[in-house]
Motif scaffolding. Structure first.
Motif, short mmCIF file in Angstrom:
data_model
loop_
_atom_site.label_atom_id
_atom_site.label_comp_id
_atom_site.label_asym_id
_atom_site.label_seq_id
_atom_site.Cartn_x
_atom_site.Cartn_y
_atom_site.Cartn_z
N THR A 195 -9.89 -16.20 -1.32
CA THR A 195 -8.78 -15.38 -1.82
C THR A 195 -9.31 -14.17 -2.60
OG1 THR A 195 -7.38 -17.34 -2.00
CG2 THR A 195 -6.70 -15.40 -3.24
N VAL A 196 -10.26 -14.41 -3.50
CA VAL A 196 -10.81 -13.32 -4.31
C VAL A 196 -11.60 -12.35 -3.44
CG1 VAL A 196 -12.41 -12.78 -6.18
CG2 VAL A 196 -10.85 -14.71 -6.41
N ARG A 197 -12.32 -12.84 -2.47
CA ARG A 197 -13.08 -11.97 -1.57
C ARG A 197 -12.15 -11.01 -0.83
NH1 ARG A 197 -13.52 -12.71 3.81
NH2 ARG A 197 -15.11 -11.50 4.94
N ALA A 198 -11.04 -11.55 -0.30
CA ALA A 198 -10.10 -10.69 0.42
C ALA A 198 -9.51 -9.62 -0.49
CB ALA A 198 -8.99 -11.55 1.03
N GLN A 199 -9.15 -9.99 -1.71
CA GLN A 199 -8.60 -9.02 -2.65
C GLN A 199 -9.66 -8.00 -3.06
OE1 GLN A 199 -5.06 -9.78 -2.29
NE2 GLN A 199 -5.18 -9.05 -4.39
N THR A 200 -10.89 -8.45 -3.23
CA THR A 200 -11.97 -7.55 -3.65
C THR A 200 -12.26 -6.51 -2.57
OG1 THR A 200 -12.94 -9.32 -4.99
CG2 THR A 200 -14.34 -7.43 -4.47
N ILE A 201 -12.24 -6.92 -1.31
CA ILE A 201 -12.49 -5.98 -0.21
C ILE A 201 -11.43 -4.88 -0.21
CG2 ILE A 201 -12.48 -5.75 2.30
CD1 ILE A 201 -13.79 -8.49 2.46
N ILE A 227 -11.69 -4.83 -10.94
CA ILE A 227 -11.31 -5.58 -9.74
C ILE A 227 -10.76 -6.96 -10.09
CG2 ILE A 227 -12.20 -6.61 -7.62
CD1 ILE A 227 -14.13 -4.32 -7.37
N LEU A 228 -11.41 -7.67 -11.00
CA LEU A 228 -10.99 -9.03 -11.33
C LEU A 228 -9.53 -9.13 -11.75
CD1 LEU A 228 -11.65 -12.01 -11.73
CD2 LEU A 228 -12.51 -11.45 -14.01
N PRO A 229 -9.02 -8.28 -12.65
CA PRO A 229 -7.60 -8.42 -13.05
C PRO A 229 -6.62 -8.30 -11.88
CG PRO A 229 -8.77 -7.02 -14.60
CD PRO A 229 -9.70 -7.25 -13.46
N ASN A 230 -6.99 -7.55 -10.85
CA ASN A 230 -6.10 -7.38 -9.71
C ASN A 230 -6.14 -8.54 -8.72
OD1 ASN A 230 -5.09 -4.75 -10.41
ND2 ASN A 230 -7.07 -3.91 -9.81
N THR A 231 -7.02 -9.51 -8.96
CA THR A 231 -7.11 -10.67 -8.09
C THR A 231 -6.56 -11.94 -8.72
OG1 THR A 231 -9.33 -11.30 -8.86
CG2 THR A 231 -9.21 -9.69 -7.08
N LEU A 232 -6.09 -11.85 -9.97
CA LEU A 232 -5.74 -13.06 -10.72
C LEU A 232 -4.45 -13.71 -10.26
CD1 LEU A 232 -6.72 -12.11 -14.39
CD2 LEU A 232 -7.92 -13.60 -12.78
N THR A 233 -3.47 -12.92 -9.83
CA THR A 233 -2.16 -13.50 -9.52
C THR A 233 -2.22 -14.56 -8.43
OG1 THR A 233 -1.00 -11.50 -10.23
CG2 THR A 233 0.19 -13.00 -8.76
N PRO A 234 -2.74 -14.28 -7.23
CA PRO A 234 -2.80 -15.34 -6.20
C PRO A 234 -3.73 -16.48 -6.59
CG PRO A 234 -4.03 -13.42 -5.47
CD PRO A 234 -3.30 -13.01 -6.71
N VAL A 235 -4.78 -16.18 -7.37
CA VAL A 235 -5.72 -17.23 -7.76
C VAL A 235 -5.07 -18.20 -8.74
CG1 VAL A 235 -7.85 -17.64 -9.04
CG2 VAL A 235 -7.78 -15.88 -7.28
N LEU A 236 -4.31 -17.68 -9.69
CA LEU A 236 -3.65 -18.55 -10.67
C LEU A 236 -2.60 -19.44 -10.00
CD1 LEU A 236 -3.27 -16.16 -13.74
CD2 LEU A 236 -4.94 -17.99 -13.38
N VAL A 237 -1.91 -18.90 -9.02
CA VAL A 237 -0.94 -19.72 -8.28
C VAL A 237 -1.66 -20.85 -7.56
CG1 VAL A 237 0.74 -19.73 -6.41
CG2 VAL A 237 0.71 -17.84 -8.03
#
Length: 316
Positions: A195-201, A227-237
């Motif tokens: 999930t984080v990899r896809a958001q980071t790309i 980058i990290l703050p923009n990946t938190l929403t799907p990860v926290l879910v």
């Protein structure tokens, strides 16, 4: 003059509490009966588990408080039941309500710690793979593919067994909870990494990241602050949903006898112990821990489903 200044002065910013109460998440929560009921039950489970010494009639881990003469007492509403053993006792004279409250605390701690560790591993791997790409990305993602090809419970069993054999015999019981946390985390980090990899790309190609690179901002700072703050929403879910799965995995390992020891039972250990006496008439030894485990997992999954629906912009 003072009156005019007061009229033209900008209004004070609202407090964090007021902004939260005015948010879409709070509105959705207050308009979802299922989420409110699940949150209330979850809060009760947390309070009774954290403050178990205050609610429990005895300390089930203290052998001095166990009374073999009170073994296998039925619940207090059944014939032969005695107060204060509200839910009866097990074969060691241990109060079932006390054991369940303490066991719930252990299961919650292991579930929370394993999710936190798997988050740390998965998010780190996903950020590195997505930002740098190339050979590093291929190595990390192939390791993830291999992990996904093996059932989660088998990975947990393998890690738990190997680590226990590497530990000295006098530390195996003491470090049982740490072994469980490591086993569950190593079997569930891949989802976060992908999930984080896809958001980071997606984020690394945006202008603010390109500008930071031109300004020679260190990569670790770009990853951590941009980058990290923009990946938190799907990860926290995903972490909320996996919290219930982590509790179930711990219960499964304990039920199989490679989890928490009988001296410090989790819900899975209590179910394993009670299962041996299911057909001897002592049904309460296994039934009440099963009910507690099911209730805990169900309310966590309900809250996770609600949070996923709220934070998914496609469902708005």
């Amino acid at each position: 003059m003072t009156t005019d200044i007061a009229k033209t002065a900008p209004a004070k910013p609202s407090s964090a509490l007021r902004r939260w109460l005015d948010s879409d998440i709070w509105w959705s929560f207050t308009h979802s009966k299922a989420a409110m009921l699940a949150a209330a039950i979850f809060a009760i489970l947390i309070v009774t588990a954290v403050f178990a010494p205050w609610f429990a009639p005895q300390n089930p881990y203290d052998a001095a408080q166990l009374d073999m003469w009170k073994a296998e007492l039925p619940p207090v509403w059944q014939e032969g039941g005695e107060w204060p053993y509200l839910l009866g006792t097990d074969t060691q004279g241990r109060d079932m309500l006390s054991a369940i409250l303490y066991g719930t605390r252990i299961s919650m701690i292991i579930g929370l710690a394993s999710v936190a560790l798997s988050l740390l591993i998965g998010m780190t791997a996903g950020l590195v793979a997505g930002f740098f790409g190339g050979f590093i990305e291929n190595i990390l993602m192939r390791i993830g593919d291999i992990t996904l090809s093996i059932p989660t419970i088998l990975i947990a069993i393998l890690v738990s067994t190997v680590v226990r054999q590497l530990l000295p015999s006098d530390l195996r019981e003491i470090g049982a909870s740490a072994v469980l946390v490591l086993a569950i985390a190593l079997s569930s980090w891949v989802q976060y990494a992908r999930t984080v990899r896809a958001q980071t790309i997606v984020e690394r190609s945006k202008e603010y990241v390109q500008a930071a690179r031109l300004l020679k901002v260190p990569a670790r700072r770009i990853l951590a602050r941009h980058i990290l703050p923009n990946t938190l929403t799907p990860v926290l879910v995903a972490a909320t949903l996996n919290f219930g799965m982590a509790i179930l995995t711990e219960a499964t390992l304990s039920f199989l006898g490679i989890g928490m020891p009988p001296g410090q039972p989790s819900l899975g250990t209590l179910i394993r112990i009670g299962n041996q006496f299911l057909f001897s008439g002592s049904w309460w030894i296994v039934l009440f821990p099963v009910i507690q485990l099911c209730l805990l997992v169900v309310v966590v999954n309900v809250l996770g489903d609600w949070l996923r629906d709220v934070l998914n912009p496609k469902l708005r």
